[in-house]
Design an enzyme around this catalytic site. Structure first.
Site, PDB file in Angstrom:
ATOM      1  N   SER A   4       0.834  -1.198   0.000  1.00 13.88           N
ATOM      2  CA  SER A   4       0.000   0.000   0.000  1.00 13.88           C
ATOM      3  C   SER A   4       0.872   1.252   0.000  1.00 13.88           C
ATOM      4  O   SER A   4       1.913   1.294   0.665  1.00 13.88           O
ATOM      5  CB  SER A   4      -0.879   0.005   1.250  1.00 13.88           C
ATOM      6  OG  SER A   4      -1.492   1.266   1.383  1.00 13.88           O
ATOM      7  N   THR A  52      -6.596   2.037  -6.683  1.00 15.20           N
ATOM      8  CA  THR A  52      -7.813   1.782  -5.901  1.00 15.20           C
ATOM      9  C   THR A  52      -8.889   2.790  -6.277  1.00 15.20           C
ATOM     10  O   THR A  52      -8.723   4.000  -6.088  1.00 15.20           O
ATOM     11  CB  THR A  52      -7.507   1.849  -4.391  1.00 15.20           C
ATOM     12  OG1 THR A  52      -6.559   0.826  -4.099  1.00 15.20           O
ATOM     13  CG2 THR A  52      -8.767   1.616  -3.573  1.00 15.20           C
ATOM     14  N   ARG A  61     -18.068   3.540   8.127  1.00 16.68           N
ATOM     15  CA  ARG A  61     -17.414   2.540   8.984  1.00 16.68           C
ATOM     16  C   ARG A  61     -17.954   2.558  10.416  1.00 16.68           C
ATOM     17  O   ARG A  61     -17.218   2.798  11.385  1.00 16.68           O
ATOM     18  CB  ARG A  61     -15.891   2.718   8.959  1.00 16.68           C
ATOM     19  CG  ARG A  61     -15.384   2.729   7.528  1.00 16.68           C
ATOM     20  CD  ARG A  61     -13.899   2.578   7.351  1.00 16.68           C
ATOM     21  NE  ARG A  61     -13.600   2.597   5.920  1.00 16.68           N
ATOM     22  CZ  ARG A  61     -12.458   2.273   5.365  1.00 16.68           C
ATOM     23  NH1 ARG A  61     -11.458   1.890   6.109  1.00 16.68           N
ATOM     24  NH2 ARG A  61     -12.288   2.310   4.076  1.00 16.68           N
ATOM     25  N   LYS A 115      -8.632  -1.587  -8.858  1.00 14.31           N
ATOM     26  CA  LYS A 115      -9.127  -2.304  -7.669  1.00 14.31           C
ATOM     27  C   LYS A 115     -10.448  -1.700  -7.180  1.00 14.31           C
ATOM     28  O   LYS A 115     -10.589  -0.480  -7.101  1.00 14.31           O
ATOM     29  CB  LYS A 115      -8.089  -2.228  -6.549  1.00 14.31           C
ATOM     30  CG  LYS A 115      -8.501  -2.942  -5.264  1.00 14.31           C
ATOM     31  CD  LYS A 115      -7.333  -3.052  -4.289  1.00 14.31           C
ATOM     32  CE  LYS A 115      -7.695  -3.823  -3.041  1.00 14.31           C
ATOM     33  NZ  LYS A 115      -8.319  -3.030  -2.004  1.00 14.31           N
ATOM     34  N   SER A 137     -13.389  -6.440  -5.682  1.00 13.02           N
ATOM     35  CA  SER A 137     -13.277  -6.248  -4.234  1.00 13.02           C
ATOM     36  C   SER A 137     -14.343  -5.286  -3.742  1.00 13.02           C
ATOM     37  O   SER A 137     -14.702  -4.331  -4.430  1.00 13.02           O
ATOM     38  CB  SER A 137     -11.891  -5.652  -3.921  1.00 13.02           C
ATOM     39  OG  SER A 137     -11.798  -5.266  -2.565  1.00 13.02           O
ATOM     40  N   HIS A 139     -13.652  -3.972  -0.763  1.00 13.18           N
ATOM     41  CA  HIS A 139     -12.837  -3.427   0.315  1.00 13.18           C
ATOM     42  C   HIS A 139     -13.205  -4.113   1.643  1.00 13.18           C
ATOM     43  O   HIS A 139     -13.230  -3.485   2.703  1.00 13.18           O
ATOM     44  CB  HIS A 139     -13.009  -1.909   0.429  1.00 13.18           C
ATOM     45  CG  HIS A 139     -11.708  -1.182   0.555  1.00 13.18           C
ATOM     46  ND1 HIS A 139     -11.065  -0.603  -0.504  1.00 13.18           N
ATOM     47  CD2 HIS A 139     -10.917  -0.950   1.629  1.00 13.18           C
ATOM     48  CE1 HIS A 139      -9.951  -0.038  -0.104  1.00 13.18           C
ATOM     49  NE2 HIS A 139      -9.818  -0.240   1.184  1.00 13.18           N
ATOM     50  N   ASP A 170     -10.721 -10.446  -3.819  1.00 10.62           N
ATOM     51  CA  ASP A 170     -10.498 -10.578  -2.372  1.00 10.62           C
ATOM     52  C   ASP A 170     -11.839 -10.522  -1.659  1.00 10.62           C
ATOM     53  O   ASP A 170     -12.891 -10.433  -2.279  1.00 10.62           O
ATOM     54  CB  ASP A 170      -9.503  -9.529  -1.837  1.00 10.62           C
ATOM     55  CG  ASP A 170     -10.071  -8.111  -1.796  1.00 10.62           C
ATOM     56  OD1 ASP A 170     -11.296  -7.918  -1.799  1.00 10.62           O
ATOM     57  OD2 ASP A 170      -9.248  -7.164  -1.751  1.00 10.62           O
ATOM     58  N   GLY A 171     -11.785 -10.602  -0.339  1.00  9.55           N
ATOM     59  CA  GLY A 171     -13.011 -10.606   0.454  1.00  9.55           C
ATOM     60  C   GLY A 171     -13.024 -11.759   1.421  1.00  9.55           C
ATOM     61  O   GLY A 171     -13.997 -12.503   1.516  1.00  9.55           O
TER      62      GLY A 171
HETATM   63  C1  LIG Z   1      -4.412  -3.367   7.272  1.00  9.73           C
HETATM   64  C2  LIG Z   1      -5.085  -3.186   5.945  1.00  9.73           C
HETATM   65  C3  LIG Z   1      -4.669  -2.161   5.112  1.00  9.73           C
HETATM   66  C4  LIG Z   1      -5.277  -1.972   3.892  1.00  9.73           C
HETATM   67  N1  LIG Z   1      -4.827  -0.973   3.081  1.00  9.73           N
HETATM   68  C5  LIG Z   1      -5.365  -0.823   1.849  1.00  9.73           C
HETATM   69  C6  LIG Z   1      -4.872   0.181   0.991  1.00  9.73           C
HETATM   70  O1  LIG Z   1      -3.997   0.963   1.336  1.00  9.73           O
HETATM   71  N2  LIG Z   1      -5.436   0.271  -0.241  1.00  9.73           N
HETATM   72  C7  LIG Z   1      -6.429  -0.560  -0.669  1.00  9.73           C
HETATM   73  O2  LIG Z   1      -6.898  -0.452  -1.796  1.00  9.73           O
HETATM   74  N3  LIG Z   1      -6.924  -1.503   0.159  1.00  9.73           N
HETATM   75  C8  LIG Z   1      -6.413  -1.647   1.388  1.00  9.73           C
HETATM   76  N4  LIG Z   1      -6.925  -2.624   2.222  1.00  9.73           N
HETATM   77  C9  LIG Z   1      -8.072  -3.424   1.784  1.00  9.73           C
HETATM   78  C10 LIG Z   1      -7.615  -4.785   1.262  1.00  9.73           C
HETATM   79  O3  LIG Z   1      -6.761  -4.647   0.147  1.00  9.73           O
HETATM   80  C11 LIG Z   1      -8.796  -5.680   0.868  1.00  9.73           C
HETATM   81  O4  LIG Z   1      -9.471  -5.115  -0.251  1.00  9.73           O
HETATM   82  C12 LIG Z   1      -9.819  -5.867   1.974  1.00  9.73           C
HETATM   83  O5  LIG Z   1      -9.203  -5.966   3.231  1.00  9.73           O
HETATM   84  C13 LIG Z   1     -10.669  -7.116   1.695  1.00  9.73           C
HETATM   85  O6  LIG Z   1      -9.900  -8.284   1.763  1.00  9.73           O
HETATM   86  P1  LIG Z   1      -9.946  -9.228   3.072  1.00  9.73           P
HETATM   87  O7  LIG Z   1     -11.371  -9.618   3.249  1.00  9.73           O
HETATM   88  O8  LIG Z   1      -9.046 -10.375   2.757  1.00  9.73           O
HETATM   89  O9  LIG Z   1      -9.466  -8.402   4.203  1.00  9.73           O
HETATM   90  C14 LIG Z   1      -6.329  -2.826   3.467  1.00  9.73           C
HETATM   91  C15 LIG Z   1      -6.742  -3.851   4.309  1.00  9.73           C
HETATM   92  C16 LIG Z   1      -6.138  -4.033   5.537  1.00  9.73           C
HETATM   93  C17 LIG Z   1      -6.610  -5.168   6.419  1.00  9.73           C
END
Ligand SMILES: Cc1cc2nc3c(=O)[nH]c(=O)nc-3n(C[C@H](O)[C@H](O)[C@H](O)COP(=O)(O)O)c2cc1C
Length: 258
Positions: A4, A52, A61, A115, A137, A139, A170-171
């Site tokens: 990131s 993104t 949130r 993304k 995604s 997010h 993802d998800g």
């Molecule tokens: C600690 C953390 C930091 C993240 N930072 C970013 C980011 O900077 N940019 C982004 O597009 N998504 C970011 N995400 C979102 C993830 O890329 C992902 O889309 C989201 O967590 C869903 O996947 P998961 O269900 O496996 O967590 C972040 C997620 C986490 C947990």
């Protein structure tokens, strides 16, 4: 590995540990910031850029608010803090258009992934502007809790652009069988975010490694039971069997993780 732009470590330090990485970047109001982040990442060997598109503004949130989570007090996003004065949220662009993304794709010497795609029309648009990949995604539902689940929209997106674009999804596909399911439905790769953090919180780097071990074990188990010789053998014909295996691999249905 995806890094990131908000990482608290420098691109240089991260690339020194693992040269096989891609940059995730948010669009900033000041395009010079976005471009400079990308140039710095490419100079450190980033192999792709992930743009993104689903956070023009942060979601409300409410769960974070209820839990008192307002961000990590000590964390400074190293590369962005060097380039942005004041609050990062204020520096993000709220008004990006497909033309902006197209210009970015055109200017890059490495592949671009978009993304946050959840609609086949947006997937087609990403293809039209020259993206090499889309990242399906929501997010993690943290932008819009009620957003459609990435896995639910994957088949329609795969049908629309699956032959032309790499599809990442993802998800929190937690059991490995969900990874198998996503691959069978047309994804080329499955990414994780929070599970790595959960492993980190539980047991540091060993915990992160354990998360990946579990996913691999579960995926291998699923492949054997499905009669698939490798992840690349999975196609649509495996979706039915993956669906029935899912019932076995979800923890509440009996698998005990240790
Ligand atoms: C600690 C953390 C930091 C993240 N930072 C970013 C980011 O900077 N940019 C982004 O597009 N998504 C970011 N995400 C979102 C993830 O890329 C992902 O889309 C989201 O967590 C869903 O996947 P998961 O269900 O496996 O967590 C972040 C997620 C986490 C947990």
């Amino acid at each position: 590995m995806v890094v990131s732009c908000l990482s608290t470590f420098s691109f240089h330090d991260i690339a020194g540990k693992n040269p096989n990485w891609a940059l995730q970047v948010y669009p900033f109001k000041d395009r010079a910031v976005t471009n400079d982040l990308i140039s710095a990442a490419l100079a450190e060997g980033a192999r792709a850029v992930i743009y993104t598109a689903d956070v023009p503004v942060p979601g409300l949130r409410s769960r974070d608010r209820r839990n008192g989570f307002t961000g990590l007090v000590d964390s400074v996003p190293y590369e962005v803090a060097k380039r942005v004065q004041g609050t990062i949220w204020d520096a993000w662009s709220e008004s990006e258009t497909w033309d902006d993304v197209a210009r970015l794709a055109e200017s890059l010497s490495v592949p671009l992934a978009v993304k946050g795609v959840l609609h086949p029309d947006d997937a087609a648009q990403a293809r039209a502007i020259g993206a090499a990949a889309i990242w399906i995604s929501s997010h993690g539902g943290r932008q819009l809790d009620s957003a459609i689940a990435p896995l639910d929209v994957l088949p329609r997106i795969a049908e629309t652009v699956g032959d032309d674009l790499e599809l990442v999804i993802d998800g929190s596909p937690l059991p490995g069988v969900d990874v198998a399911m996503a691959l069978a439905m047309g994804a080329n790769a499955v990414a994780i975010g929070r599970p790595a953090m959960w492993g980190l919180a539980a047991a540091g780097d060993i915990g992160v490694a354990r998360v990946f071990d579990l996913l691999v074990q579960e995926l291998e188990n699923a492949l054997i039971l499905m009669g698939a010789s490798s992840p690349s053998a999975l196609d649509n014909s495996y979706v039915g069997i993956a669906a029935s295996l899912r019932l076995d691999q979800w923890p509440e249905k009996g698998i005990v993780r240790s």
